[in-house]
Enzyme design. Sequence first.
Site, PDB file in Angstrom:
ATOM      1  CG  ASP A   1      -4.679   6.137   5.620  1.00  9.11           C
ATOM      2  OD1 ASP A   1      -4.319   5.833   6.879  1.00  9.11           O
ATOM      3  OD2 ASP A   1      -4.009   6.641   4.978  1.00  9.11           O
TER       4      ASP A   1
ATOM      5  CG  HIS B   1      24.034   8.723  33.014  1.00 15.29           C
ATOM      6  ND1 HIS B   1      23.488   9.903  32.808  1.00 15.29           N
ATOM      7  CD2 HIS B   1      25.310   8.774  33.128  1.00 15.29           C
ATOM      8  CE1 HIS B   1      24.528  10.898  32.725  1.00 15.29           C
ATOM      9  NE2 HIS B   1      25.411  10.024  32.869  1.00 15.29           N
TER      10      HIS B   1
ATOM     11  N   GLY C   1       0.829  -1.225   0.008  1.00 16.04           N
ATOM     12  CA  GLY C   1      -0.057  -0.055   0.073  1.00 16.04           C
ATOM     13  C   GLY C   1       0.726   1.250   0.000  1.00 16.04           C
TER      14      GLY C   1
ATOM     15  N   GLY D   1       2.215  20.489   7.520  1.00 16.64           N
ATOM     16  CA  GLY D   1       1.733  19.168   8.448  1.00 16.64           C
ATOM     17  C   GLY D   1       2.940  18.201   8.138  1.00 16.64           C
TER      18      GLY D   1
ATOM     19  N   GLY E   1       4.758  17.728   4.445  1.00 14.49           N
ATOM     20  CA  GLY E   1       5.326  19.132   4.138  1.00 14.49           C
ATOM     21  C   GLY E   1       6.534  19.282   4.870  1.00 14.49           C
ATOM     22  CG  LEU E   2       6.355  20.322   8.800  1.00 19.61           C
ATOM     23  CD1 LEU E   2       5.906  20.623  10.345  1.00 19.61           C
ATOM     24  CD2 LEU E   2       7.003  21.753   8.085  1.00 19.61           C
TER      25      LEU E   2
HETATM   26  P1  FAD Z   1      -2.970   2.156   2.120  1.00 15.07           P
HETATM   27  O1  FAD Z   1      -1.446   2.044   2.663  1.00 15.07           O
HETATM   28  O2  FAD Z   1      -3.246   3.484   1.490  1.00 15.07           O
HETATM   29  O3  FAD Z   1      -3.239   0.939   1.165  1.00 15.07           O
HETATM   30  C1  FAD Z   1      -4.430   0.614   0.493  1.00 15.07           C
HETATM   31  C2  FAD Z   1      -4.282  -0.170  -0.642  1.00 15.07           C
HETATM   32  O4  FAD Z   1      -5.557  -0.561  -1.294  1.00 15.07           O
HETATM   33  C3  FAD Z   1      -3.465   0.396  -1.939  1.00 15.07           C
HETATM   34  O5  FAD Z   1      -2.034  -0.577  -2.064  1.00 15.07           O
HETATM   35  C4  FAD Z   1      -4.300   0.396  -2.876  1.00 15.07           C
HETATM   36  O6  FAD Z   1      -3.716   0.231  -4.389  1.00 15.07           O
HETATM   37  C5  FAD Z   1      -5.076  -0.600  -2.706  1.00 15.07           C
HETATM   38  N1  FAD Z   1      -6.767  -0.536  -3.291  1.00 15.07           N
HETATM   39  C6  FAD Z   1      -7.200   0.427  -3.216  1.00 15.07           C
HETATM   40  N2  FAD Z   1      -8.472   0.544  -3.796  1.00 15.07           N
HETATM   41  C7  FAD Z   1      -8.451  -0.760  -4.213  1.00 15.07           C
HETATM   42  C8  FAD Z   1      -9.194  -1.759  -5.046  1.00 15.07           C
HETATM   43  N3  FAD Z   1     -10.393  -1.208  -5.375  1.00 15.07           N
HETATM   44  N4  FAD Z   1      -8.900  -2.968  -5.267  1.00 15.07           N
HETATM   45  C9  FAD Z   1      -7.509  -3.549  -5.015  1.00 15.07           C
HETATM   46  N5  FAD Z   1      -6.849  -2.534  -4.223  1.00 15.07           N
HETATM   47  C10 FAD Z   1      -7.315  -1.482  -4.081  1.00 15.07           C
HETATM   48  N6  FAD Z   1       1.981   6.454   8.381  1.00 15.07           N
HETATM   49  C11 FAD Z   1       2.646   6.373   9.820  1.00 15.07           C
HETATM   50  O7  FAD Z   1       2.149   5.765  10.686  1.00 15.07           O
HETATM   51  N7  FAD Z   1       4.130   6.716   9.928  1.00 15.07           N
HETATM   52  C12 FAD Z   1       4.631   7.341   8.911  1.00 15.07           C
HETATM   53  O8  FAD Z   1       5.910   7.480   8.951  1.00 15.07           O
HETATM   54  C13 FAD Z   1       4.003   7.664   7.572  1.00 15.07           C
HETATM   55  N8  FAD Z   1       4.768   8.157   6.503  1.00 15.07           N
HETATM   56  C14 FAD Z   1       4.004   8.735   5.283  1.00 15.07           C
HETATM   57  C15 FAD Z   1       4.618   9.144   4.601  1.00 15.07           C
HETATM   58  C16 FAD Z   1       3.868   9.943   3.504  1.00 15.07           C
HETATM   59  C17 FAD Z   1       4.601  10.280   2.154  1.00 15.07           C
HETATM   60  C18 FAD Z   1       2.373   9.130   3.307  1.00 15.07           C
HETATM   61  C19 FAD Z   1       1.879   9.677   1.994  1.00 15.07           C
HETATM   62  C20 FAD Z   1       1.873   8.489   4.144  1.00 15.07           C
HETATM   63  C21 FAD Z   1       2.537   8.347   5.430  1.00 15.07           C
HETATM   64  N9  FAD Z   1       2.048   7.739   6.414  1.00 15.07           N
HETATM   65  C22 FAD Z   1       2.813   7.458   7.509  1.00 15.07           C
HETATM   66  C23 FAD Z   1       0.605   7.246   6.491  1.00 15.07           C
HETATM   67  C24 FAD Z   1       0.308   5.914   6.210  1.00 15.07           C
HETATM   68  O9  FAD Z   1       0.977   5.757   4.820  1.00 15.07           O
HETATM   69  C25 FAD Z   1      -1.143   5.546   5.928  1.00 15.07           C
HETATM   70  O10 FAD Z   1      -1.747   5.835   7.303  1.00 15.07           O
HETATM   71  C26 FAD Z   1      -1.321   3.799   5.726  1.00 15.07           C
HETATM   72  O11 FAD Z   1      -0.454   3.619   4.784  1.00 15.07           O
HETATM   73  C27 FAD Z   1      -2.781   3.311   5.779  1.00 15.07           C
HETATM   74  O12 FAD Z   1      -2.705   2.131   5.555  1.00 15.07           O
HETATM   75  P2  FAD Z   1      -4.116   1.589   4.711  1.00 15.07           P
HETATM   76  O13 FAD Z   1      -3.760   0.168   4.842  1.00 15.07           O
HETATM   77  O14 FAD Z   1      -5.455   2.037   5.472  1.00 15.07           O
HETATM   78  O15 FAD Z   1      -4.171   1.990   3.417  1.00 15.07           O
HETATM   79  P1  NAI Z   2      -1.702  16.846   7.721  1.00 17.58           P
HETATM   80  O1  NAI Z   2      -3.039  16.847   7.996  1.00 17.58           O
HETATM   81  O2  NAI Z   2      -0.689  16.106   8.364  1.00 17.58           O
HETATM   82  O3  NAI Z   2      -1.131  18.328   7.215  1.00 17.58           O
HETATM   83  C1  NAI Z   2      -1.816  19.020   6.327  1.00 17.58           C
HETATM   84  C2  NAI Z   2      -1.467  20.598   6.632  1.00 17.58           C
HETATM   85  O4  NAI Z   2      -2.049  21.576   5.596  1.00 17.58           O
HETATM   86  C3  NAI Z   2      -2.157  21.057   8.168  1.00 17.58           C
HETATM   87  O5  NAI Z   2      -1.415  21.578   8.872  1.00 17.58           O
HETATM   88  C4  NAI Z   2      -3.259  22.094   7.301  1.00 17.58           C
HETATM   89  O6  NAI Z   2      -3.762  23.033   8.253  1.00 17.58           O
HETATM   90  C5  NAI Z   2      -2.721  22.562   6.109  1.00 17.58           C
HETATM   91  N1  NAI Z   2      -3.551  23.027   5.229  1.00 17.58           N
HETATM   92  C6  NAI Z   2      -4.742  22.606   4.984  1.00 17.58           C
HETATM   93  N2  NAI Z   2      -5.483  23.318   3.942  1.00 17.58           N
HETATM   94  C7  NAI Z   2      -4.368  24.328   3.690  1.00 17.58           C
HETATM   95  C8  NAI Z   2      -4.297  25.272   2.680  1.00 17.58           C
HETATM   96  N3  NAI Z   2      -5.446  25.622   1.855  1.00 17.58           N
HETATM   97  N4  NAI Z   2      -3.376  26.228   2.649  1.00 17.58           N
HETATM   98  C9  NAI Z   2      -2.329  26.077   3.633  1.00 17.58           C
HETATM   99  N5  NAI Z   2      -2.217  25.018   4.319  1.00 17.58           N
HETATM  100  C10 NAI Z   2      -3.326  24.061   4.469  1.00 17.58           C
HETATM  101  O7  NAI Z   2      -1.613  16.183   5.889  1.00 17.58           O
HETATM  102  P2  NAI Z   2      -0.249  15.854   5.228  1.00 17.58           P
HETATM  103  O8  NAI Z   2       0.800  16.346   5.699  1.00 17.58           O
HETATM  104  O9  NAI Z   2      -0.794  16.046   3.904  1.00 17.58           O
HETATM  105  O10 NAI Z   2      -0.202  14.110   5.412  1.00 17.58           O
HETATM  106  C11 NAI Z   2      -1.265  13.289   5.234  1.00 17.58           C
HETATM  107  C12 NAI Z   2      -1.606  12.321   6.244  1.00 17.58           C
HETATM  108  O11 NAI Z   2      -0.398  11.463   5.916  1.00 17.58           O
HETATM  109  C13 NAI Z   2      -1.549  12.833   7.595  1.00 17.58           C
HETATM  110  O12 NAI Z   2      -2.844  12.536   8.183  1.00 17.58           O
HETATM  111  C14 NAI Z   2      -0.446  12.165   8.349  1.00 17.58           C
HETATM  112  O13 NAI Z   2      -1.390  11.420   9.451  1.00 17.58           O
HETATM  113  C15 NAI Z   2      -0.057  10.883   7.334  1.00 17.58           C
HETATM  114  N6  NAI Z   2       1.328  10.921   7.449  1.00 17.58           N
HETATM  115  C16 NAI Z   2       2.093  10.528   8.430  1.00 17.58           C
HETATM  116  C17 NAI Z   2       3.233  10.883   8.806  1.00 17.58           C
HETATM  117  C18 NAI Z   2       3.754  10.214   9.894  1.00 17.58           C
HETATM  118  O14 NAI Z   2       3.341   9.419  10.761  1.00 17.58           O
HETATM  119  N7  NAI Z   2       5.220  10.587  10.366  1.00 17.58           N
HETATM  120  C19 NAI Z   2       4.172  11.036   7.679  1.00 17.58           C
HETATM  121  C20 NAI Z   2       3.313  11.453   6.628  1.00 17.58           C
HETATM  122  C21 NAI Z   2       2.169  11.486   6.463  1.00 17.58           C
END
Ligand code: FAD
Ligand code: NAI
Length: 467
Positions: free
Chosen positions: A313, A445, A40, A183, A186-187
């Site tokens: 998600d 420590h 995913g 968020g 971005g960071l």
């Molecule tokens: P997903 O991982 O989105 O998986 C869904 C899967 O379903 C996908 O493979 C998709 O292709 C498949 N699918 C969808 N529809 C269909 C269909 N109809 N038929 C067959 N397959 C289908 N979370 C953290 O906890 N720690 C992190 O460090 C972190 N870093 C992140 C960094 C980035 C850049 C991003 C974008 C996200 C990050 N996240 C992080 C968030 C994390 O990736 C998601 O919360 C997590 O992947 C959600 O898992 P999920 O199983 O719900 O869905």
């Molecule tokens: P996010 O929800 O963390 O941050 C989005 C940011 O965009 C917020 O601060 C919001 O106030 C701001 N925003 C919204 N509309 C805006 C606008 N019109 N103009 C300017 N700012 C605006 O979402 P992000 O960073 O896109 O990540 C998506 C998801 O992926 C998050 O829910 C996060 O949980 C997950 N994720 C988790 C990571 C981790 O656990 N380390 C790493 C990356 C993603």
Amino acid sequence: MSTYDVAVIGSGPGGYVAAIRCAQLGMKTAIIEKYSTLGGTCLNVGCIPSKALLDSSHHYHDAIAHFEEHGIEIPGEVKLNLEKMMERKSSVVSQTCDGVKFLMDKNKIDVIQGVGSFKDKTHINIEKDGETKTIEAKKIIIATGSKPANLPFIDLDKERVITSTEALTLKEVPKHMIVIGGGVIGLELGQVYRRLGAEVTVVEFLDRIIPTMDSALSRELQKVLKKQGIKFHVSTKVKSVERNGDEIIIKADDKKDKEIELKGDYCLVSVGRRPYTDGLNAEAAGVELDDKGRVKVNDHLQTNVDNIYAIGDVVRGAMLAHKAEEEGTMVAELIAGQKPHIDYNLIPGVVYTWPEVAAVGKTEEQLKEEGVKYKEGKFPMRALGRSRASGDIDGLIKILADEKTDEVLGVHMIGARTADLIAEAVSAMEFRASAEDISRMSHAHPTYAEAVKEAALAATENRPLHI
Ligand code: FAD
Ligand code: NAI
């Protein structure tokens, strides 16, 4: 037609963990994934590649900015090989995805590649390369995840106006990357490119970055990232994003409603993610979505259709891999007739910038809003011997405890390795520890973890030892 006890749609951390747990509990299980690799968002375009790039860029930046102070001299110039850095990231991703395939095989789970869509409440059509096959399953788990959200006026061309997915595969370091949304994504990705030499400007709509976390963490992180050269415009509303050749022009209104213009060569749009149900044909099974497009579930993660569940998600709650995993396990155990439970208050949140930011439980803002009387204990990382030894002196740990009972209600951290330190706070809160309980535990420590003990001492009777 193949028949299963359980079919899982989507192989992210929610789906693949649910499938493993179902198989462990003796159910005949299939997992359906439209992409050719399993894992995913998290494994392919999320957690894993972003952490690989965070680590690589950290090494590069250390070599440029910090080796010398440690007495390490590199004759000649330190050079970036972005292509190699990206290749390493891709290899980490493919090894991790292959690991999931191995786990599916080990647990005798049928992996079916193709887009899954409901035919009715117990049948799924799976389409691949124009061919459709149908399977039957008694229980179905929707784990289809999320996709990047966008603002209605932005044309995401995926070349210069990009989401996290493209930002993980850039072929050059941007000269100036403008990040919309301060968020997590971005960071983290902003820091990657800043370390690699880009100018980075973050535009955030609300009055602080990482706005869902405790404001003490927002303040400290912004301060540290500013020192690292990232620029911030908070309380700023983006109005337009235009592309002119290789130039991106962004217009926004700042906190005084004055128009500002930013020019860069890349714009990363990271304003959140949207639940993904495209092509799922949920209507055919009668599964309802809510007004935000999420699959509606009850406390047992069951949809309005009794044999269909949804996790990760695509349902309400934090969009985090470990939250999706917990839900995957919970659903499998519920289907098997067990009585599992998730305490959503104890799902930690982490930002993998350096310093790392990590939190669990209630923020100070939430406690105030809920009218809970609390006390606070804070400890700065700079007061630790361990921090001075490594040079990681930024950050703090803050513990919030109930004013009367001393029970820990929230722990908020920023500093080196806090992504790992937060596990101590989760354990403590899971067992309903008081701040004094933590303060009386021996912490090795010199470690960064000593700051947890010190913050607990500060929360107990304001008696930290080292400040
Ligand atoms: P997903 O991982 O989105 O998986 C869904 C899967 O379903 C996908 O493979 C998709 O292709 C498949 N699918 C969808 N529809 C269909 C269909 N109809 N038929 C067959 N397959 C289908 N979370 C953290 O906890 N720690 C992190 O460090 C972190 N870093 C992140 C960094 C980035 C850049 C991003 C974008 C996200 C990050 N996240 C992080 C968030 C994390 O990736 C998601 O919360 C997590 O992947 C959600 O898992 P999920 O199983 O719900 O869905
Ligand atoms: P996010 O929800 O963390 O941050 C989005 C940011 O965009 C917020 O601060 C919001 O106030 C701001 N925003 C919204 N509309 C805006 C606008 N019109 N103009 C300017 N700012 C605006 O979402 P992000 O960073 O896109 O990540 C998506 C998801 O992926 C998050 O829910 C996060 O949980 C997950 N994720 C988790 C990571 C981790 O656990 N380390 C790493 C990356 C993603």
